[in-house]
Scaffold this motif. Sequence first.
Motif, PDB file in Angstrom:
ATOM      1  N   HIS A  60       0.823  -1.213   0.000  1.00  0.00           N
ATOM      2  CA  HIS A  60       0.000   0.000   0.000  1.00  0.00           C
ATOM      3  C   HIS A  60       0.857   1.263   0.000  1.00  0.00           C
ATOM      4  O   HIS A  60       0.441   2.318   0.484  1.00  0.00           O
ATOM      5  CB  HIS A  60      -0.923  -0.007   1.221  1.00  0.00           C
ATOM      6  CG  HIS A  60      -1.824  -1.201   1.256  1.00  0.00           C
ATOM      7  ND1 HIS A  60      -2.841  -1.386   0.354  1.00  0.00           N
ATOM      8  CD2 HIS A  60      -1.838  -2.290   2.058  1.00  0.00           C
ATOM      9  CE1 HIS A  60      -3.453  -2.524   0.604  1.00  0.00           C
ATOM     10  NE2 HIS A  60      -2.856  -3.097   1.629  1.00  0.00           N
ATOM     11  N   LEU A  61       2.043   1.164  -0.570  1.00  0.00           N
ATOM     12  CA  LEU A  61       2.991   2.276  -0.583  1.00  0.00           C
ATOM     13  C   LEU A  61       2.438   3.509  -1.283  1.00  0.00           C
ATOM     14  O   LEU A  61       2.701   4.638  -0.877  1.00  0.00           O
ATOM     15  CB  LEU A  61       4.295   1.830  -1.245  1.00  0.00           C
ATOM     16  CG  LEU A  61       5.464   2.778  -1.196  1.00  0.00           C
ATOM     17  CD1 LEU A  61       5.888   3.012   0.252  1.00  0.00           C
ATOM     18  CD2 LEU A  61       6.632   2.232  -1.988  1.00  0.00           C
ATOM     19  N   SER A  62       1.637   3.316  -2.311  1.00  0.00           N
ATOM     20  CA  SER A  62       1.109   4.461  -3.057  1.00  0.00           C
ATOM     21  C   SER A  62       0.265   5.373  -2.170  1.00  0.00           C
ATOM     22  O   SER A  62       0.237   6.592  -2.377  1.00  0.00           O
ATOM     23  CB  SER A  62       0.300   3.992  -4.261  1.00  0.00           C
ATOM     24  OG  SER A  62      -0.777   3.183  -3.830  1.00  0.00           O
ATOM     25  N   LEU A  63      -0.393   4.825  -1.159  1.00  0.00           N
ATOM     26  CA  LEU A  63      -1.188   5.660  -0.247  1.00  0.00           C
ATOM     27  C   LEU A  63      -0.318   6.602   0.577  1.00  0.00           C
ATOM     28  O   LEU A  63      -0.765   7.674   0.977  1.00  0.00           O
ATOM     29  CB  LEU A  63      -2.014   4.777   0.703  1.00  0.00           C
ATOM     30  CG  LEU A  63      -3.123   3.959   0.060  1.00  0.00           C
ATOM     31  CD1 LEU A  63      -3.767   3.051   1.100  1.00  0.00           C
ATOM     32  CD2 LEU A  63      -4.155   4.867  -0.570  1.00  0.00           C
ATOM     33  N   LEU A  64       0.932   6.204   0.811  1.00  0.00           N
ATOM     34  CA  LEU A  64       1.828   7.037   1.605  1.00  0.00           C
ATOM     35  C   LEU A  64       2.309   8.270   0.838  1.00  0.00           C
ATOM     36  O   LEU A  64       2.873   9.189   1.425  1.00  0.00           O
ATOM     37  CB  LEU A  64       3.023   6.207   2.088  1.00  0.00           C
ATOM     38  CG  LEU A  64       2.659   5.006   2.963  1.00  0.00           C
ATOM     39  CD1 LEU A  64       3.910   4.198   3.293  1.00  0.00           C
ATOM     40  CD2 LEU A  64       1.968   5.445   4.235  1.00  0.00           C
ATOM     41  N   PHE A  65       2.089   8.298  -0.480  1.00  0.00           N
ATOM     42  CA  PHE A  65       2.492   9.454  -1.276  1.00  0.00           C
ATOM     43  C   PHE A  65       1.422  10.543  -1.321  1.00  0.00           C
ATOM     44  O   PHE A  65       1.672  11.637  -1.811  1.00  0.00           O
ATOM     45  CB  PHE A  65       2.863   9.025  -2.700  1.00  0.00           C
ATOM     46  CG  PHE A  65       4.159   8.287  -2.769  1.00  0.00           C
ATOM     47  CD1 PHE A  65       5.362   8.959  -2.623  1.00  0.00           C
ATOM     48  CD2 PHE A  65       4.187   6.916  -2.951  1.00  0.00           C
ATOM     49  CE1 PHE A  65       6.567   8.288  -2.682  1.00  0.00           C
ATOM     50  CE2 PHE A  65       5.386   6.234  -3.003  1.00  0.00           C
ATOM     51  CZ  PHE A  65       6.572   6.922  -2.864  1.00  0.00           C
TER      52      PHE A  65
END
Length: 122
Positions: A60-65
């Motif tokens: 879910h790395l994209s949510l951290l951007f």
Amino acid sequence: MIQGMLILLFCQLLGEWLMVALGAPIPGPVAGMLILWLGLLVYGKVPDTLRLPAEGLIRHLSLLFIPAGVGLMVFAELLAAHWLVVLSSLLGSTLITLVLTVWMMQRMETYKARRRGEHGDR
């Protein structure tokens, strides 16, 4: 899963404390990541209790951007006023990253080839 998240958060907290205590200009999470890396080097492998939450975060790395994107919108006028500096730093850091990545890969290939030569073909 909880134990792994606690390890990750503890490393980040330790990094924050260390950077505040030293007054170093390095972000606490970066220092925490280095502390985690050193711990994993000493341990010799990534334990399953840490691997599972790390994989979940990466998934879910994209949510951290999203917060970073919002920050860009907040400072859009400032970025527009200094676009040349921003562009230069982006291009420069990308070039440095590419050069260092190529250099590291070449070193790793040389190391692997030397180890294969010492231990025979595997």
